[in-house]
Design a protein around this motif. Structure first.
Motif, PDB file in Angstrom:
ATOM      1  N   GLY A   6       1.254   5.870   4.344  1.00  0.00           N
ATOM      2  CA  GLY A   6       2.351   5.382   3.316  1.00  0.00           C
ATOM      3  C   GLY A   6       2.367   6.382   2.086  1.00  0.00           C
ATOM      4  O   GLY A   6       1.315   7.304   1.835  1.00  0.00           O
ATOM      5  N   ARG A   7       3.323   6.247   1.198  1.00  0.00           N
ATOM      6  CA  ARG A   7       3.477   6.946   0.021  1.00  0.00           C
ATOM      7  C   ARG A   7       2.649   6.538  -1.209  1.00  0.00           C
ATOM      8  O   ARG A   7       2.314   7.474  -1.938  1.00  0.00           O
ATOM      9  N   LEU A   8       1.837   5.582  -0.976  1.00  0.00           N
ATOM     10  CA  LEU A   8       0.878   4.935  -2.045  1.00  0.00           C
ATOM     11  C   LEU A   8      -0.345   4.794  -1.577  1.00  0.00           C
ATOM     12  O   LEU A   8      -0.956   4.152  -1.967  1.00  0.00           O
ATOM     13  N   ALA A   9      -0.675   5.499  -0.276  1.00  0.00           N
ATOM     14  CA  ALA A   9      -2.054   5.262   0.403  1.00  0.00           C
ATOM     15  C   ALA A   9      -3.007   5.463  -0.743  1.00  0.00           C
ATOM     16  O   ALA A   9      -3.026   6.727  -1.383  1.00  0.00           O
ATOM     17  N   GLY A  10      -4.017   4.847  -0.865  1.00  0.00           N
ATOM     18  CA  GLY A  10      -5.010   5.315  -1.636  1.00  0.00           C
ATOM     19  C   GLY A  10      -5.152   4.907  -3.171  1.00  0.00           C
ATOM     20  O   GLY A  10      -6.098   4.846  -3.946  1.00  0.00           O
ATOM     21  N   LYS A  11      -4.071   4.155  -3.760  1.00  0.00           N
ATOM     22  CA  LYS A  11      -3.656   3.874  -4.849  1.00  0.00           C
ATOM     23  C   LYS A  11      -3.857   2.311  -5.335  1.00  0.00           C
ATOM     24  O   LYS A  11      -3.627   1.575  -4.351  1.00  0.00           O
ATOM     25  N   ARG A  12      -4.573   1.937  -6.150  1.00  0.00           N
ATOM     26  CA  ARG A  12      -4.719   0.715  -6.554  1.00  0.00           C
ATOM     27  C   ARG A  12      -3.956   0.197  -7.635  1.00  0.00           C
ATOM     28  O   ARG A  12      -3.711   1.097  -8.743  1.00  0.00           O
ATOM     29  N   GLU A  33       3.708   0.343   1.675  1.00  0.00           N
ATOM     30  CA  GLU A  33       3.486   2.003   1.568  1.00  0.00           C
ATOM     31  C   GLU A  33       1.828   2.140   1.226  1.00  0.00           C
ATOM     32  O   GLU A  33       1.659   3.407   1.038  1.00  0.00           O
ATOM     33  N   GLY A  34       1.098   1.314   1.642  1.00  0.00           N
ATOM     34  CA  GLY A  34      -0.346   1.508   1.933  1.00  0.00           C
ATOM     35  C   GLY A  34      -1.298   1.453   0.436  1.00  0.00           C
ATOM     36  O   GLY A  34      -2.348   1.694   0.606  1.00  0.00           O
ATOM     37  N   ALA A  35      -0.773   1.032  -0.550  1.00  0.00           N
ATOM     38  CA  ALA A  35      -1.378   0.723  -1.630  1.00  0.00           C
ATOM     39  C   ALA A  35      -2.285  -0.595  -1.528  1.00  0.00           C
ATOM     40  O   ALA A  35      -1.899  -1.501  -0.843  1.00  0.00           O
ATOM     41  N   GLU A  36      -3.312  -0.828  -2.507  1.00  0.00           N
ATOM     42  CA  GLU A  36      -4.050  -2.141  -2.697  1.00  0.00           C
ATOM     43  C   GLU A  36      -3.368  -2.748  -3.976  1.00  0.00           C
ATOM     44  O   GLU A  36      -3.200  -1.959  -4.768  1.00  0.00           O
ATOM     45  N   VAL A  37      -3.048  -3.931  -4.092  1.00  0.00           N
ATOM     46  CA  VAL A  37      -2.167  -4.397  -4.974  1.00  0.00           C
ATOM     47  C   VAL A  37      -2.678  -5.460  -5.720  1.00  0.00           C
ATOM     48  O   VAL A  37      -3.202  -6.562  -4.736  1.00  0.00           O
ATOM     49  N   VAL A  38      -3.126  -5.650  -6.935  1.00  0.00           N
ATOM     50  CA  VAL A  38      -3.147  -7.030  -7.516  1.00  0.00           C
ATOM     51  C   VAL A  38      -2.056  -7.453  -8.070  1.00  0.00           C
ATOM     52  O   VAL A  38      -1.309  -6.846  -8.871  1.00  0.00           O
ATOM     53  N   ALA A  39      -1.635  -8.567  -7.459  1.00  0.00           N
ATOM     54  CA  ALA A  39      -0.369  -8.945  -8.029  1.00  0.00           C
ATOM     55  C   ALA A  39      -0.603 -10.458  -8.949  1.00  0.00           C
ATOM     56  O   ALA A  39      -1.282 -11.030  -8.658  1.00  0.00           O
ATOM     57  N   ALA A  40      -0.340 -10.276 -10.435  1.00  0.00           N
ATOM     58  CA  ALA A  40      -0.601 -11.198 -11.406  1.00  0.00           C
ATOM     59  C   ALA A  40       0.590 -12.295 -11.594  1.00  0.00           C
ATOM     60  O   ALA A  40       1.663 -11.464 -11.890  1.00  0.00           O
ATOM     61  N   ASP A  41       0.484 -13.425 -11.737  1.00  0.00           N
ATOM     62  CA  ASP A  41       1.740 -14.155 -12.537  1.00  0.00           C
ATOM     63  C   ASP A  41       1.015 -15.447 -12.974  1.00  0.00           C
ATOM     64  O   ASP A  41      -0.159 -15.883 -12.444  1.00  0.00           O
ATOM     65  N   LEU A 224       8.818   5.363  -6.004  1.00  0.00           N
ATOM     66  CA  LEU A 224       8.769   6.801  -6.338  1.00  0.00           C
ATOM     67  C   LEU A 224       8.017   6.968  -7.635  1.00  0.00           C
ATOM     68  O   LEU A 224       7.219   7.815  -7.567  1.00  0.00           O
ATOM     69  N   LEU A 225       8.197   6.105  -8.682  1.00  0.00           N
ATOM     70  CA  LEU A 225       7.449   6.381 -10.014  1.00  0.00           C
ATOM     71  C   LEU A 225       6.324   6.251  -9.717  1.00  0.00           C
ATOM     72  O   LEU A 225       5.294   6.999 -10.592  1.00  0.00           O
ATOM     73  N   ALA A 226       5.629   5.377  -8.828  1.00  0.00           N
ATOM     74  CA  ALA A 226       4.331   5.464  -8.690  1.00  0.00           C
ATOM     75  C   ALA A 226       3.798   6.286  -7.805  1.00  0.00           C
ATOM     76  O   ALA A 226       2.472   6.796  -8.026  1.00  0.00           O
ATOM     77  N   SER A 227       4.649   7.010  -7.137  1.00  0.00           N
ATOM     78  CA  SER A 227       3.924   7.951  -6.239  1.00  0.00           C
ATOM     79  C   SER A 227       3.898   9.488  -6.950  1.00  0.00           C
ATOM     80  O   SER A 227       4.298   9.558  -7.922  1.00  0.00           O
ATOM     81  N   ASP A 228       2.996  10.296  -6.243  1.00  0.00           N
ATOM     82  CA  ASP A 228       2.894  11.765  -6.504  1.00  0.00           C
ATOM     83  C   ASP A 228       4.316  12.434  -6.700  1.00  0.00           C
ATOM     84  O   ASP A 228       4.338  13.405  -7.308  1.00  0.00           O
ATOM     85  N   GLU A 229       5.212  11.951  -5.896  1.00  0.00           N
ATOM     86  CA  GLU A 229       6.506  12.583  -5.707  1.00  0.00           C
ATOM     87  C   GLU A 229       7.184  12.834  -7.294  1.00  0.00           C
ATOM     88  O   GLU A 229       7.814  13.561  -7.282  1.00  0.00           O
ATOM     89  N   ALA A 230       6.765  11.746  -8.096  1.00  0.00           N
ATOM     90  CA  ALA A 230       7.247  11.875  -9.209  1.00  0.00           C
ATOM     91  C   ALA A 230       6.393  12.270 -10.278  1.00  0.00           C
ATOM     92  O   ALA A 230       6.638  12.010 -11.727  1.00  0.00           O
TER      93      ALA A 230
END
Ligand SMILES: NC(=O)c1ccc[n+]([C@@H]2O[C@H](COP(=O)([O-])OP(=O)(O)OC[C@H]3O[C@@H](n4cnc5c(N)ncnc54)[C@H](O)[C@@H]3O)[C@@H](O)[C@H]2O)c1
Length: 246
Positions: A6-12, A33-41, A224-230
């Motif tokens: 995924g495009r966000l693999a390895g990103k927290r 996209e392979g990220a680990e996500v902390v979802a806050a609300d 896109l903005l989160a990824s290294d492509e940007a």
């Protein structure tokens, strides 16, 4: 796909307002996209979160709770600030206190979350901050949205300020300005008018594409903005509005 490839693999990643709507869609898209996500609300619409998404109950306006959450979240390299409220009224018919309330949630809490995560990002030389502003801001006006437009314009200014001040520290900071996106809060606003179908028709009528946006169309830009492509993008305000502001 979560956790591998995924495009966000390895990103927290940390995503606020991830209980429903645009924030929820971003959290799920990041995990896909392979990220680990902390979802806050403050609350979650349901308990069905996909693999790769951790749920965190948090009021982002509570500075002490935020500090605890940031410590627990660990090495976050992508921060999405999605919290926001839509206040109604012109400058004459909305109380001035509404401006303070909107500022506190839409701007101050965004600044507070950035301040909390930024030192760790600078230490690691790696950070992508994404602030969800709105096309109703410095981009265009909408009727009866004085406090909302004022504070979302401030989010765009805050974004550029952070982008410039930390550009040499490996930090990127960008905004996304959605047009009208179909989310639970938009349904609530339609319901509050007393005629949901008429309200929907009025919102659709101002859309050049003849339809509203979907949360995953905003999430696509956030990926896109989160990824290294940007990696060459910072201080930008991505308008995603189906042509509404043209
Ligand atoms: N939906 C649209 O048409 C649209 C258009 C432009 C911009 N936006 C912006 O996108 C963002 C998300 O909009 P949405 O329509 O998906 O929102 P929504 O109202 O459907 O969801 C917002 C979420 O924020 C959470 N929240 C509110 N206060 C909080 C707090 N203090 N701490 C933690 N969580 C809190 C709520 O519990 C809710 O789950 C907002 O900033 C909004 O201004 C939305």
């Amino acid at each position: 796909m979560a956790g591998k490839g995924g495009r966000l693999a390895g990103k927290r990643c940390f995503v606020s307002a991830a209980g429903q709507g645009i924030g929820r869609s971003i959290a799920e898209a990041f995990a896909a996209e392979g990220a680990e996500v902390v979802a806050a609300d403050l609350r979650f619409a349901d308990d069905v979160l996909p693999p790769g998404v951790e749920r965190l109950i948090l009021d982002v306006t509570d500075d002490a709770a935020l500090a605890d959450a940031v410590r627990a979240a660990g090495a976050v390299s992508v921060l999405v600030n999605c919290v926001g409220k839509v206040a109604s009224g012109t400058i004459l018919d909305a109380p001035l206190d509404e401006l303070d309330d909107s500022y506190r949630l839409n701007v101050r809490s965004t600044a507070a979350v950035i301040r909390a995560f930024l030192p760790g990002m600078i230490e690691r030389g790696d950070g992508s901050i994404i602030n969800i502003a709105s096309v109703v801001s410095s981009v265009m006006a909408a009727p009866g949205r004085f406090a909302y437009a004022s504070t979302k314009a401030a989010v765009i200014g805050l974004t550029m300020s952070v982008a410039l001040d930390f550009v040499k520290s490996g930090i990127r900071c960008n905004a996304i300005s959605p047009g009208t996106v179909e989310t639970p809060s938009l349904h609530d606003r339609w319901a509050a008018t007393g005629d949901i179908e008429a309200a929907r028709a009025a919102f659709v009528a101002r859309q050049p594409m003849g339809r509203l946006g979907a949360p995953d169309e905003i999430a696509a830009a956030a990926i896109l903005l989160a990824s290294d492509e940007a990696r060459f993008m910072t201080g930008a305000n991505m308008v995603i509005d189906g042509g509404m502001s043209l």
